[in-house]
Write an enzyme that holds these catalytic residues in place. Structure first.
Site, PDB file in Angstrom:
ATOM      1  N   LYS A  33     -37.278 -36.130   8.137  1.00  0.00           N
ATOM      2  CA  LYS A  33     -38.201 -35.137   7.575  1.00  0.00           C
ATOM      3  C   LYS A  33     -37.525 -34.558   6.341  1.00  0.00           C
ATOM      4  CE  LYS A  33     -40.175 -33.418  11.966  1.00  0.00           C
ATOM      5  NZ  LYS A  33     -39.924 -32.451  13.074  1.00  0.00           N
ATOM      6  N   GLN A  42     -44.520 -31.488  23.726  1.00  0.00           N
ATOM      7  CA  GLN A  42     -45.266 -31.282  22.481  1.00  0.00           C
ATOM      8  C   GLN A  42     -46.162 -32.460  22.079  1.00  0.00           C
ATOM      9  OE1 GLN A  42     -43.245 -29.265  18.939  1.00  0.00           O
ATOM     10  NE2 GLN A  42     -43.322 -31.371  18.235  1.00  0.00           N
ATOM     11  N   GLU A  43     -45.670 -33.691  22.290  1.00  0.00           N
ATOM     12  CA  GLU A  43     -46.418 -34.837  21.745  1.00  0.00           C
ATOM     13  C   GLU A  43     -46.416 -36.042  22.675  1.00  0.00           C
ATOM     14  OE1 GLU A  43     -44.899 -35.702  17.787  1.00  0.00           O
ATOM     15  OE2 GLU A  43     -44.646 -33.557  17.399  1.00  0.00           O
ATOM     16  N   GLU A  70     -38.345 -38.828  21.743  1.00  0.00           N
ATOM     17  CA  GLU A  70     -37.744 -37.972  20.713  1.00  0.00           C
ATOM     18  C   GLU A  70     -37.429 -36.613  21.322  1.00  0.00           C
ATOM     19  OE1 GLU A  70     -40.352 -37.671  17.313  1.00  0.00           O
ATOM     20  OE2 GLU A  70     -39.646 -35.657  16.844  1.00  0.00           O
ATOM     21  N   GLU A 103     -51.702 -31.183  15.172  1.00  0.00           N
ATOM     22  CA  GLU A 103     -51.518 -32.523  14.609  1.00  0.00           C
ATOM     23  C   GLU A 103     -52.703 -33.436  14.902  1.00  0.00           C
ATOM     24  OE1 GLU A 103     -47.597 -33.918  15.656  1.00  0.00           O
ATOM     25  OE2 GLU A 103     -46.660 -32.485  14.285  1.00  0.00           O
ATOM     26  N   LYS A 133     -44.460 -41.294  11.707  1.00  0.00           N
ATOM     27  CA  LYS A 133     -45.084 -40.344  12.616  1.00  0.00           C
ATOM     28  C   LYS A 133     -45.910 -39.418  11.734  1.00  0.00           C
ATOM     29  CE  LYS A 133     -43.137 -36.941  15.128  1.00  0.00           C
ATOM     30  NZ  LYS A 133     -42.648 -36.135  16.269  1.00  0.00           N
ATOM     31  N   ASP A 138     -42.611 -36.964  22.394  1.00  0.00           N
ATOM     32  CA  ASP A 138     -41.734 -35.974  21.774  1.00  0.00           C
ATOM     33  C   ASP A 138     -41.853 -34.676  22.566  1.00  0.00           C
ATOM     34  OD1 ASP A 138     -40.263 -34.198  20.323  1.00  0.00           O
ATOM     35  OD2 ASP A 138     -41.471 -34.283  18.498  1.00  0.00           O
ATOM     36  N   HIS A 164     -47.709 -26.648  19.334  1.00  0.00           N
ATOM     37  CA  HIS A 164     -48.809 -27.128  18.494  1.00  0.00           C
ATOM     38  C   HIS A 164     -50.171 -26.960  19.159  1.00  0.00           C
ATOM     39  CE1 HIS A 164     -45.721 -30.052  16.484  1.00  0.00           C
ATOM     40  NE2 HIS A 164     -45.501 -28.790  16.191  1.00  0.00           N
ATOM     41  N   ASP A 178     -34.528 -35.547  16.462  1.00  0.00           N
ATOM     42  CA  ASP A 178     -35.258 -34.786  15.417  1.00  0.00           C
ATOM     43  C   ASP A 178     -34.508 -33.466  15.214  1.00  0.00           C
ATOM     44  OD1 ASP A 178     -37.010 -33.259  13.906  1.00  0.00           O
ATOM     45  OD2 ASP A 178     -38.561 -33.118  15.421  1.00  0.00           O
ATOM     46  N   HIS A 210     -44.084 -36.558   9.235  1.00  0.00           N
ATOM     47  CA  HIS A 210     -44.770 -35.371   8.698  1.00  0.00           C
ATOM     48  C   HIS A 210     -44.217 -34.125   9.389  1.00  0.00           C
ATOM     49  CE1 HIS A 210     -47.825 -35.306  12.276  1.00  0.00           C
ATOM     50  NE2 HIS A 210     -46.603 -35.480  12.654  1.00  0.00           N
ATOM     51  N   ARG A 211     -44.817 -32.955   9.117  1.00  0.00           N
ATOM     52  CA  ARG A 211     -44.573 -31.741   9.893  1.00  0.00           C
ATOM     53  C   ARG A 211     -45.906 -31.297  10.499  1.00  0.00           C
ATOM     54  NH1 ARG A 211     -39.198 -29.746   9.504  1.00  0.00           N
ATOM     55  NH2 ARG A 211     -39.857 -28.941  11.522  1.00  0.00           N
ATOM     56  N   SER A 212     -45.837 -30.365  11.460  1.00  0.00           N
ATOM     57  CA  SER A 212     -47.086 -29.918  12.089  1.00  0.00           C
ATOM     58  C   SER A 212     -47.967 -29.139  11.116  1.00  0.00           C
ATOM     59  CB  SER A 212     -46.781 -29.104  13.339  1.00  0.00           C
ATOM     60  OG  SER A 212     -45.855 -28.080  13.060  1.00  0.00           O
ATOM     61  N   SER A 247     -41.973 -26.159  15.450  1.00  0.00           N
ATOM     62  CA  SER A 247     -40.856 -26.284  16.386  1.00  0.00           C
ATOM     63  C   SER A 247     -39.636 -26.730  15.584  1.00  0.00           C
ATOM     64  CB  SER A 247     -41.198 -27.286  17.481  1.00  0.00           C
ATOM     65  OG  SER A 247     -41.449 -28.563  16.934  1.00  0.00           O
TER      66      SER A 247
HETATM   67  P1  PGA Z   1     -42.790 -29.543  13.750  1.00  0.00           P
HETATM   68  O1  PGA Z   1     -43.114 -30.650  14.834  1.00  0.00           O
HETATM   69  O2  PGA Z   1     -43.228 -30.049  12.434  1.00  0.00           O
HETATM   70  O3  PGA Z   1     -43.570 -28.361  14.234  1.00  0.00           O
HETATM   71  O4  PGA Z   1     -41.300 -29.320  13.813  1.00  0.00           O
HETATM   72  C1  PGA Z   1     -42.965 -32.015  14.613  1.00  0.00           C
HETATM   73  C2  PGA Z   1     -41.875 -32.595  15.488  1.00  0.00           C
HETATM   74  O5  PGA Z   1     -41.232 -31.890  16.287  1.00  0.00           O
HETATM   75  O6  PGA Z   1     -41.622 -33.785  15.391  1.00  0.00           O
HETATM   76 ZN    ZN Z   2     -39.949 -33.668  17.027  1.00  0.00          ZN
END
Ligand code: PGA
Ligand code: ZN
Length: 435
Positions: A342, A168-169, A290, A210, A393, A247, A160, A317, A370-372, A41
């Site tokens: 990131k 997403q989270e 987020e 994740e 995270k 998130d 994810h 983000d 991190h990243r996904s 994302s």
């Molecule tokens: P991404 O997701 O690494 O797929 O961008 C992580 C996030 O959105 O924080």
């Molecule tokens: Zn994010």
């Protein structure tokens, strides 16, 4: 100690997609490697992740051009430079690329070399990676190190985990454990109880990218209820020992000024989306949100921040893409009080340090993320401790590429002994109460 040679290779990330690894060789026998992670994302203003677009290899996702950019362009220009001159190395790579978003050489090529140099510098100094990161960041020697509070993504959705929530989270935040190792234990216990909660609903306990569970929930609010049940089952008190973070990654379900929530069968305006999130913060112990709004919805961000009255961490983000200019804009517009960091959104270690400094200058908190799509290198663990970030995270308590980060943080804490201090959660809502 000078750079003697740099090699590169195409390897795979945790999703089985190609990624770049660079290896820096120094005069003498030392060498250090680094692989770069990859998002799903992604924010539209992130530095460019160069993919080959050759349909005959990895459906276009190969990274052989980025690999070639390392061996043919970056390596010849960097050989002979002092590997501990991180700023000079990064500056040289930025000049060679010559674009605003690293689109000529690829942020994946540049960051792989940048991190490999930082790791090589630690070998030269003969100190652990986190300690050398601290030195490169400019942290005073002999100061204590902050162990970060982790935001632990136990329920995955969005891009994810197709078939789960639109958001997403859903993360648990252990705010009151005395040490990082205890923080991990508490969270691991909750994660196992959450598995039972998911299973008892008759849902599969498979996990997303994740490492969080990804059940076919009936609404975007339902995961919050599952977490509350799991906390209760594990014997922890929501709002005291554990808080919750979200998130939504809202850019992923935003189109033409509306937020489309398929699980809820509703579409919301920006103001309605803010009201829904604010309502949730009143009914659940949510301390951090987020990307609750789209990456261009500055007004929505500002409204959410205003309505949650600085009691809740509002994190950018996709909004900030680890870019110092975007963070300055965010401060000016009062759109957030926290920056997600990131390294691959901006592309070098030096620029990542700069963004952290801009965030702090404006009184914003930072979360190293991190990243996904991750690698087996637990980079974020050392980077978070080295920069005293206060929060990380790094995913759920499952899957080796996520666990590698928790394990590395527990090793760092043990090694630091008395020099390790557990961070406090900085917003009133999640204010740390340690017994
Ligand atoms: P991404 O997701 O690494 O797929 O961008 C992580 C996030 O959105 O924080
Ligand atoms: Zn994010």
């Amino acid at each position: 100690m000078n750079i003697a040679r740099i090699t590169a290779q195409e390897l795979l990330d945790s999703r089985g997609q190609p990624t770049v690894e660079a290896t820096v060789y120094l005069d003498g026998n030392l060498k250090a490697s680094a692989m770069v992670p990859s998002g799903a994302s992604t924010g539209k203003l992130e530095a460019l992740e160069m993919r080959d677009a050759d349909p005959d290899r990895y459906h276009g996702k190969g990274v052989l051009n980025a690999v070639r950019n390392i061996t043919e362009t970056l390596a010849p220009a960097l050989v002979g430079l002092d590997v501990t001159d991180q700023r000079g190395i990064d500056r040289r790579m930025i000049e060679l690329d010559g674009t605003d978003n690293k689109s000529s050489l690829g942020a994946n090529a540049i960051l792989a070399v940048s991190i490999a140099c930082l790791r090589a510098g630690a070998l030269v100094r003969e100190v652990p990676f986190f300690e050398y990161t601290a030195e490169a960041f400019g942290k005073p020697a002999d100061a204590p190190f902050l162990m970060p509070i982790p935001l632990i993504n136990v329920l995955n959705g969005g891009k994810h985990a197709i078939g789960s929530s639109d958001f997403q989270e859903y993360m648990i935040v252990p705010v009151a454990a005395p040490t990082f190792a205890e923080t991990v234990r508490w969270a691991a216990e909750v994660f196992q109880c959450l598995k039972a909660v998911v299973r008892d609903r008759g849902w599969p306990t498979t996990v997303g990218d994740e490492g969080g569970y990804a059940p076919p929930v009936g609404s975007n609010e339902e995961p919050l209820k599952l977490i509350m049940q799991a906390l209760d089952k594990a014997g922890y008190t929501p709002g005291v020992e554990f808080m919750i973070a979200l998130d939504p990654a809202a850019s992923e379900f935003y189109r033409d000024g509306k937020y489309f929530l398929q699980r809820d069968r509703i579409e919301l305006t920006s103001a309605e989306m803010v009201d829904m999130l604010v309502d949730w913060t009143e009914r659940y112990p949510i301390v951090s949100i987020e990307d609750g709004l789209d990456q261009d919805d500055w007004e929505g961000f500002a409204l959410l921040k205003k309505k949650t009255q600085n009691q809740v961490q509002i994190v950018g983000d996709d909004l900030f893409v680890t870019n110092p200019e975007r963070v300055r804009l965010g401060a000016e517009r009062d759109a957030a009080n926290c920056v997600l960091i990131k390294a691959n959104q901006i592309g070098t270690i030096t620029e990542t340090f700069a963004t952290i400094n801009v965030a702090r200058k404006h009184g914003m908190t930072t979360i190293i993320s991190h990243r996904s799509g991750e690698t087996e290198l637990p980079f974020e663990a050392d980077f978070a401790v080295g920069t005293d970030a206060g929060q990380v995270k790094i995913g759920s308590i499952s899957r080796s590429e996520r666990i590698a980060e928790y394990n590395e943080l527990m090793r760092i804490e043990r090694r630091l002994g008395e020099r390790a201090v557990m961070a406090n959660f900085p917003f009133a809502r999640g204010a740390t109460v340690r017994s």
